[in-house]
Design a protein around this motif. Structure first.
Motif, PDB file in Angstrom:
ATOM      1  N   ARG A 151      47.973  17.135  75.085  1.00 32.41           N
ATOM      2  CA  ARG A 151      49.260  17.789  75.330  1.00 32.41           C
ATOM      3  C   ARG A 151      50.035  17.073  76.426  1.00 32.41           C
ATOM      4  NH1 ARG A 151      49.663  24.252  76.340  1.00 32.41           N
ATOM      5  NH2 ARG A 151      48.650  24.172  74.303  1.00 32.41           N
ATOM      6  N   LYS A 152      49.341  16.707  77.519  1.00 36.75           N
ATOM      7  CA  LYS A 152      50.021  16.059  78.634  1.00 36.75           C
ATOM      8  C   LYS A 152      50.492  14.656  78.263  1.00 36.75           C
ATOM      9  CE  LYS A 152      49.918  19.400  81.482  1.00 36.75           C
ATOM     10  NZ  LYS A 152      51.204  20.095  81.786  1.00 36.75           N
ATOM     11  N   VAL A 153      49.695  13.903  77.490  1.00 36.72           N
ATOM     12  CA  VAL A 153      50.123  12.566  77.086  1.00 36.72           C
ATOM     13  C   VAL A 153      51.355  12.649  76.191  1.00 36.72           C
ATOM     14  CG1 VAL A 153      49.476  10.469  75.853  1.00 36.72           C
ATOM     15  CG2 VAL A 153      47.825  11.571  77.360  1.00 36.72           C
ATOM     16  N   GLU A 154      51.360  13.607  75.270  1.00 41.04           N
ATOM     17  CA  GLU A 154      52.534  13.784  74.411  1.00 41.04           C
ATOM     18  C   GLU A 154      53.760  14.176  75.229  1.00 41.04           C
ATOM     19  OE1 GLU A 154      54.970  13.768  71.215  1.00 41.04           O
ATOM     20  OE2 GLU A 154      52.879  13.073  71.224  1.00 41.04           O
ATOM     21  N   ALA A 157      55.143  11.046  76.795  1.00 43.72           N
ATOM     22  CA  ALA A 157      55.873  10.233  75.823  1.00 43.72           C
ATOM     23  C   ALA A 157      57.266  10.808  75.577  1.00 43.72           C
ATOM     24  CB  ALA A 157      55.088  10.150  74.522  1.00 43.72           C
ATOM     25  N   THR A 158      57.351  12.118  75.414  1.00 42.86           N
ATOM     26  CA  THR A 158      58.636  12.764  75.173  1.00 42.86           C
ATOM     27  C   THR A 158      59.570  12.592  76.371  1.00 42.86           C
ATOM     28  OG1 THR A 158      57.580  14.381  73.724  1.00 42.86           O
ATOM     29  CG2 THR A 158      59.740  14.954  74.612  1.00 42.86           C
ATOM     30  N   GLU A 159      59.011  12.736  77.575  1.00 43.39           N
ATOM     31  CA  GLU A 159      59.835  12.547  78.768  1.00 43.39           C
ATOM     32  C   GLU A 159      60.330  11.115  78.883  1.00 43.39           C
ATOM     33  OE1 GLU A 159      59.713  13.185  83.638  1.00 43.39           O
ATOM     34  OE2 GLU A 159      58.103  14.003  82.386  1.00 43.39           O
ATOM     35  N   VAL A 169      57.531   5.149  71.380  1.00 44.89           N
ATOM     36  CA  VAL A 169      56.396   4.904  72.264  1.00 44.89           C
ATOM     37  C   VAL A 169      55.127   5.373  71.569  1.00 44.89           C
ATOM     38  CG1 VAL A 169      56.751   7.111  73.433  1.00 44.89           C
ATOM     39  CG2 VAL A 169      55.439   5.336  74.571  1.00 44.89           C
ATOM     40  N   ARG A 170      54.025   4.671  71.817  1.00 44.99           N
ATOM     41  CA  ARG A 170      52.702   5.076  71.363  1.00 44.99           C
ATOM     42  C   ARG A 170      51.733   4.945  72.536  1.00 44.99           C
ATOM     43  NH1 ARG A 170      55.451   6.424  67.937  1.00 44.99           N
ATOM     44  NH2 ARG A 170      55.284   6.187  65.667  1.00 44.99           N
ATOM     45  N   ILE A 171      50.885   5.977  72.719  1.00 44.59           N
ATOM     46  CA  ILE A 171      49.871   5.966  73.773  1.00 44.59           C
ATOM     47  C   ILE A 171      48.540   6.358  73.143  1.00 44.59           C
ATOM     48  CG2 ILE A 171      49.201   6.853  76.044  1.00 44.59           C
ATOM     49  CD1 ILE A 171      52.137   7.785  76.376  1.00 44.59           C
ATOM     50  N   SER A 184      40.543   0.607  77.167  1.00 40.04           N
ATOM     51  CA  SER A 184      40.405   2.035  77.482  1.00 40.04           C
ATOM     52  C   SER A 184      41.687   2.801  77.183  1.00 40.04           C
ATOM     53  CB  SER A 184      40.010   2.222  78.942  1.00 40.04           C
ATOM     54  OG  SER A 184      40.986   1.664  79.804  1.00 40.04           O
ATOM     55  N   VAL A 185      42.822   2.192  77.436  1.00 42.84           N
ATOM     56  CA  VAL A 185      44.105   2.838  77.144  1.00 42.84           C
ATOM     57  C   VAL A 185      45.094   1.762  76.716  1.00 42.84           C
ATOM     58  CG1 VAL A 185      44.793   2.726  79.587  1.00 42.84           C
ATOM     59  CG2 VAL A 185      45.940   4.324  78.047  1.00 42.84           C
ATOM     60  N   TYR A 186      45.902   2.095  75.706  1.00 44.25           N
ATOM     61  CA  TYR A 186      46.886   1.142  75.196  1.00 44.25           C
ATOM     62  C   TYR A 186      48.216   1.865  75.052  1.00 44.25           C
ATOM     63  CZ  TYR A 186      48.826  -2.749  72.549  1.00 44.25           C
ATOM     64  OH  TYR A 186      49.592  -3.825  72.140  1.00 44.25           O
ATOM     65  N   ILE A 187      49.254   1.278  75.634  1.00 49.17           N
ATOM     66  CA  ILE A 187      50.597   1.838  75.578  1.00 49.17           C
ATOM     67  C   ILE A 187      51.535   0.790  75.005  1.00 49.17           C
ATOM     68  CG2 ILE A 187      52.526   2.765  76.926  1.00 49.17           C
ATOM     69  CD1 ILE A 187      50.477   3.716  78.992  1.00 49.17           C
ATOM     70  N   ALA A 188      52.358   1.179  74.041  1.00 47.19           N
ATOM     71  CA  ALA A 188      53.370   0.292  73.479  1.00 47.19           C
ATOM     72  C   ALA A 188      54.712   1.014  73.494  1.00 47.19           C
ATOM     73  CB  ALA A 188      53.010  -0.123  72.060  1.00 47.19           C
ATOM     74  N   VAL A 189      55.739   0.325  73.997  1.00 47.66           N
ATOM     75  CA  VAL A 189      57.078   0.900  74.105  1.00 47.66           C
ATOM     76  C   VAL A 189      58.068  -0.052  73.448  1.00 47.66           C
ATOM     77  CG1 VAL A 189      58.889   1.684  75.668  1.00 47.66           C
ATOM     78  CG2 VAL A 189      56.483   2.030  76.281  1.00 47.66           C
ATOM     79  N   SER A 190      58.857   0.440  72.509  1.00 43.63           N
ATOM     80  CA  SER A 190      59.865  -0.383  71.839  1.00 43.63           C
ATOM     81  C   SER A 190      61.246   0.015  72.321  1.00 43.63           C
ATOM     82  CB  SER A 190      59.776  -0.223  70.321  1.00 43.63           C
ATOM     83  OG  SER A 190      60.028   1.118  69.939  1.00 43.63           O
ATOM     84  N   ALA A 191      62.117  -1.003  72.446  1.00 43.96           N
ATOM     85  CA  ALA A 191      63.467  -0.764  72.938  1.00 43.96           C
ATOM     86  C   ALA A 191      64.366  -1.908  72.508  1.00 43.96           C
ATOM     87  CB  ALA A 191      63.475  -0.641  74.461  1.00 43.96           C
TER      88      ALA A 191
END
Length: 245
Positions: A151-154, A157-159, A169-171, A184-191
């Protein structure tokens, strides 16, 4: 009334158990509950100001009123588990976030998030390194309060989507045992532009590390230790603080 209490991360070892059922007066507050828990487990007083409390997967302050059968989690500083803490089965997935127990596949995430209108995709790849505290690391074990963590990760992402000029964004966060070199953790942000993608990616990993209830335990040749957790940000109330803070 009765409420259910969960001890997470290192607090499980301090309490000597995973959970309690506590009887309280009707309309008792979170602060009342924590006072009762300190009487049952005096060592909790050593963590005054460092533990956060969550009621039904949301951080709560001392003044919050409890209801019958609420689930209250005692949360030590995060990003710092030996076993999965929650009853849910991984993978857990929401629109922009996932918790998984299998290796993360960055290529698949990038394929999913890229679009022709994007000018940049910024990525953060958190990797298990082979040393910590001057000792050789054998492996790590990540655990989390899974329903709240997702819930917190989502929410993060929304924020980020509203806070930065980004398109998507994907986390993805891994749980369980991780070997050296694994993600361990992967974050991708498109812009459309790289500056917004970089800024959002940095904000996401920094905020995740202080607010999402996931912990790690480091295993060495001569023993194991809990990783030092990041301090909670000021907007998350601590157990033992007065409601006016």
């Amino acid at each position: 009334m009765q409420v259910r209490v969960l001890y997470l991360g290192m607090l499980r070892e301090i309490a000597g158990r995973e959970r309690d059922v506590v009887q309280l007066r009707d309309q008792a507050s979170v602060g009342d509950l924590y006072t009762e828990l300190q009487q049952r487990i005096p060592k909790l007083q050593d963590f005054r100001g460092a533990i956060a409390l969550a009621v039904n997967y949301e951080y709560a302050d001392a003044a919050a009123t409890l209801q019958e059968d609420d689930e209250v989690a005692l949360i030590p500083p995060v990003s710092g588990g030996s076993r999965a803490e929650a009853v849910a089965e991984s993978p857990l997935t929401s629109q922009h976030a996932s918790l998984v127990k299998e290796p993360i596949a960055p290529e698949a995430i990038l394929t999913q998030i890229k679009r022709p209108e994007d000018g940049a995709v910024a990525m953060f790849d958190g990797i298990v390194r082979n040393n910590s505290r001057g000792r050789r690391t054998l492996y790590l074990d990540y655990s989390g309060y899974e329903p709240m963590a997702l819930r917190k990760v989502e929410q993060l992402a929304t924020e980020a989507l509203s806070r930065f000029a980004i398109r998507d964004v994907r986390i993805v966060h891994r749980l369980g045992r991780l070997q050296i070199g694994e993600t361990s953790v992967y974050i991708a942000v498109s812009a459309a532009h790289r500056a917004a993608a970089f800024d959002a990616c940095r904000w996401l990993i920094d905020t995740l590390k202080t607010t999402v209830p996931i912990w790690k335990k480091e295993f060495f040749e001569d023993g194991a230790v809990w990783s030092d957790g990041e301090p909670f940000p000021p907007d998350i109330p601590r157990a033992g603080e007065s409601a006016s803070k």
